[in-house]
Write an enzyme that holds these catalytic residues in place. Structure first.
Site, PDB file in Angstrom:
ATOM      1  CG  ASP A 284      -9.180   2.158   4.588  1.00  0.00           C
ATOM      2  OD1 ASP A 284      -9.464   2.661   5.542  1.00  0.00           O
ATOM      3  OD2 ASP A 284      -9.703   2.098   3.370  1.00  0.00           O
TER       4      ASP A 284
ATOM      5  CG  LEU B  63       4.919   2.568   6.069  1.00  0.00           C
ATOM      6  CD1 LEU B  63       5.955   3.184   5.542  1.00  0.00           C
ATOM      7  CD2 LEU B  63       5.201   2.210   7.538  1.00  0.00           C
TER       8      LEU B  63
ATOM      9  CD  GLU C  48      -1.895   2.064  -3.647  1.00  0.00           C
ATOM     10  OE1 GLU C  48      -3.196   2.201  -3.546  1.00  0.00           O
ATOM     11  OE2 GLU C  48      -1.120   2.350  -2.715  1.00  0.00           O
TER      12      GLU C  48
ATOM     13  N   GLY D 195       1.045  -1.390   0.002  1.00  0.00           N
ATOM     14  CA  GLY D 195      -0.014  -0.050  -0.021  1.00  0.00           C
ATOM     15  C   GLY D 195       0.798   1.270   0.048  1.00  0.00           C
TER      16      GLY D 195
ATOM     17  CB  SER E  88      -0.796  -6.727  -0.694  1.00  0.00           C
ATOM     18  OG  SER E  88       0.081  -5.834  -1.655  1.00  0.00           O
TER      19      SER E  88
ATOM     20  CB  THR F 268       4.344   8.096   3.610  1.00  0.00           C
ATOM     21  OG1 THR F 268       3.891   8.199   5.024  1.00  0.00           O
ATOM     22  CG2 THR F 268       5.305   6.675   3.829  1.00  0.00           C
TER      23      THR F 268
ATOM     24  CD  GLU G 217      -2.632   9.737   4.427  1.00  0.00           C
ATOM     25  OE1 GLU G 217      -3.018  10.137   5.760  1.00  0.00           O
ATOM     26  OE2 GLU G 217      -3.102  10.101   3.628  1.00  0.00           O
TER      27      GLU G 217
END
Length: 291
Positions: free
Chosen positions: A190, A187, A123, A100, A168, A265, A267
């Site tokens: 969701d 990391l 991803e 992800g 994945s 990242t 986020e």
């Protein structure tokens, strides 16, 4: 093949991709042998939904088994087709997987730090994967065009990093052999807050068994999130698995990989801007029990 989902149809409206630079035919204004300069992609041209349904059958390409995976398209400097059946071969293999990977911040941070390690982002969202593909291609080309004495050269020229669109949760063993990976990253996944959605979380009892299969003994699984409930969920499930043991956070305080996982990242940077908390849990893959 399954029918294309509405999410995928929407994602196909993403902006132009320049991931593959081909010298022929030459674009308008260029002569044969010249390659168009790739532009660093802009996220605004890569529309995507925030989430993807991991349980539906997306139209994904994946090998039946790891030995059939063509890594030459991802790492052309490391894989060449030299065997009799024209299968790309190399003495190297992918060792790190960012599950992800989002917009690829961790991959781009770690690539020059560990230029001899092949790392892969996984991803599921189509346009996000497209963005990372274009980002890597443009960065590789920019590095290759720098003067030999330029101080902007990054070790390895980002030839050791790539991304693939994959689910994945379904196809991890299709890409990696038993014990192939030495590091895995989860990391800011969701959180799936609703109880009925918890089955879609990237860390569950069943999925941990697959991660243990592809992660070699001594390998490290990193988790970082800004959601305390999700942190506790992931840590609880990993502690309960017989093949993982927690690493005290103080043992990784000087680990540059964990620092990048926390901060590189999109986020992670967003959480820092908002002065939010980050929760970290890292685990070592134990040795397989004796028969």
């Amino acid at each position: 093949m399954s029918k294309r989902t509405r999410d995928e149809t929407d994602e196909m409206e993403a902006g132009p991709s320049s991931a593959v630079a081909s010298p022929s035919p030459a674009p308008s204004g260029l002569s044969n042998g010249e390659v168009a300069l790739l532009k660093v992609p802009q996220k605004r041209f890569y529309r995507q939904r925030a989430h993807a349904n991991v349980f539906i059958d997306h139209e994904l390409d994946y090998p039946k088994r790891p030995e059939e995976m063509d890594w030459a398209t991802h790492y052309p400097q490391y894989f060449t087709s030299t065997s009799s059946d024209d299968t790309p071969t190399s003495s190297k293999q992918v060792e790190w997987a960012d599950v992800g990977c989002g917009f690829g911040g961790l991959l781009m941070a770690l690539a020059p730090m560990f230029p001899d390690t092949l790392m892969l982002g996984m991803e599921i969202r189509m346009s996000v994967t497209k963005y990372v593909t274009d980002r890597i291609a443009a960065t590789r080309q920019a590095q290759s065009l720098l003067p030999a004495d330029s101080t902007e050269h990054q070790s390895g020229g980002f030839q050791n990093v790539s991304v693939i669109r994959a689910n994945s949760m379904k196809h991890m063993p299709n890409f990696f052999k038993k014990g192939q990976l030495s590091k895995m990253f989860f990391l800011f996944p969701d959180p799936h807050f609703k109880n009925r959605k918890h089955k879609a979380r990237i860390i569950t009892t069943a999925l941990i068994a697959e991660y243990a299969y592809v992660l070699r003994p001594g390998g490290i699984l990193y988790t970082v999130t800004d959601v305390k409930d999700l942190h506790e969920w992931m840590a609880h499930h990993l502690r309960a698995h017989p093949l993982f043991t927690p690493i005290p956070n103080e043992d990784l305080v000087d680990d540059p990989i964990l620092k990048a996982a926390r901060t590189a990242t999109e986020e992670g940077r967003k959480v820092e801007r908002n002065k939010g908390d980050k929760w970290v849990a890292c685990f070592t893959r134990k040795e397989d029990p004796e028969d």
